[in-house]
Scaffold this active site. Sequence first.
Site, short mmCIF file in Angstrom:
data_model
loop_
_atom_site.label_atom_id
_atom_site.label_comp_id
_atom_site.label_asym_id
_atom_site.label_seq_id
_atom_site.Cartn_x
_atom_site.Cartn_y
_atom_site.Cartn_z
N HIS A 25 77.57 -37.44 10.35
CA HIS A 25 77.42 -36.04 9.98
C HIS A 25 75.95 -35.66 9.81
O HIS A 25 75.20 -36.33 9.11
CB HIS A 25 78.16 -35.78 8.66
CG HIS A 25 78.07 -34.39 8.16
ND1 HIS A 25 77.19 -34.01 7.17
CD2 HIS A 25 78.74 -33.28 8.51
CE1 HIS A 25 77.33 -32.72 6.92
NE2 HIS A 25 78.27 -32.25 7.71
N ASP B 274 75.56 -20.01 13.02
CA ASP B 274 75.85 -21.39 12.57
C ASP B 274 77.27 -21.38 12.02
O ASP B 274 77.52 -20.86 10.93
CB ASP B 274 74.84 -21.82 11.51
CG ASP B 274 74.94 -23.30 11.18
OD1 ASP B 274 75.69 -24.02 11.85
OD2 ASP B 274 74.26 -23.73 10.22
N MET B 275 78.19 -21.93 12.76
CA MET B 275 79.60 -21.78 12.41
C MET B 275 80.41 -23.02 12.74
O MET B 275 80.04 -23.82 13.61
CB MET B 275 80.20 -20.60 13.18
CG MET B 275 80.06 -20.71 14.69
SD MET B 275 80.93 -19.45 15.63
CE MET B 275 82.58 -20.16 15.66
N ALA B 276 81.50 -23.17 12.02
CA ALA B 276 82.52 -24.14 12.40
C ALA B 276 83.54 -23.42 13.27
O ALA B 276 83.69 -22.20 13.20
CB ALA B 276 83.20 -24.72 11.16
N LYS C 98 91.73 -18.42 21.35
CA LYS C 98 90.33 -18.37 21.79
C LYS C 98 89.48 -19.37 21.01
O LYS C 98 88.68 -20.12 21.59
CB LYS C 98 89.78 -16.95 21.63
CG LYS C 98 90.42 -15.95 22.57
CD LYS C 98 89.79 -14.56 22.41
CE LYS C 98 90.43 -13.57 23.37
NZ LYS C 98 89.83 -12.21 23.23
#
Length: 354
Positions: A119, A177-179, A229
Amino acid sequence: MRSVDFAPADLIGFGSAALAAVGVPQAHAQLTSRSLVAADSRGISSHGLLRLPLYIEAIRAGGINATPTLTWSAGSAAVAVLDADGALGQVAMSAAVDRVAALASQSGVGAVAVQNSTHYGAGAYWSDRLVAEGMIGIVTSTTGPTVTPFGGSQKLLGTNPLTVAAPSVGAVPLTLDMATSNGAYGKVVAARNEGTEIPAGWAVDKDGRPTVDPAAALAGALLPFGGVKGSGLAVLLEALSASLTEAAFAFETEDIWVNRSSRMNTGHLVLALDTAAFTGRDHTERRVAHLQQRIRGSAGPGQSALAPGDAERATAARHEGHVPLAPTTVELLDELAQSLGLTLPAPRPPSDPT
């Protein structure tokens, strides 16, 4: 729940000392601690010091290699592959970002694929380094198995983060910045630790039923954002992060959250475009700034519109000079300190009611 404030330097020093206590070289310990504290200062507590005890336990158990030997192989003048030897993800990413920036400076574009990593913290920490060099940065990664595809019930995908950042005038980059899950795994862990519910639509339990109980979500699976999506994007990021190397897909991985001794063989992909090789850095920065201004100016009456990255930077500015931590995180860090023979820094007087 009122947060507990600490001086940033104190937290960085504590994190560095904790990692050094389990054999991490000082420079690597400092780098990793800085990335975690930076996440907390931006309000991204799921990628902050909450993870420090996990890193320490994984190092002790063998899931993370405290003293890795990084090995490079090159695919072409603009491409390189890094075997991180089980390193802390921050150590692997720092090397990858340095190399991809050098490649892009020479060729206009650069790509580095990483295997045998872990990570790496918040993706914006790494894209910011590329933006500072006048580059557009794209960063993605595999994770442990936490997400079920659209229509599925098994944990096959990771939260598969995506970070894209472009330089702008005034050192305020445009940053997504995303999951690709509806919620970050670390936020579910934080909710469990704090005894709070997670939002509806984030997860299903082990029987595939929707749940707002974080413990049931951790036993079950997270859901991708945006239905089919978001699920499709997650699958493609899984492919980009792992298929260019021998990195493991999420479904081939046992997460260190589950087994601290697991060598996850996490894969990352880092791309850089040198704006100087196109129409020039000044041109790109002006155009990006124009886009940001139009986005911010699009708000309706009584509303506000933010460009990607604005919220996190506003939070960091509000937290300048102090870093708020959740009481449950403070408890975890205090337990860690005692186990290592260290002392957690004294908190500062409260300054943020959140």
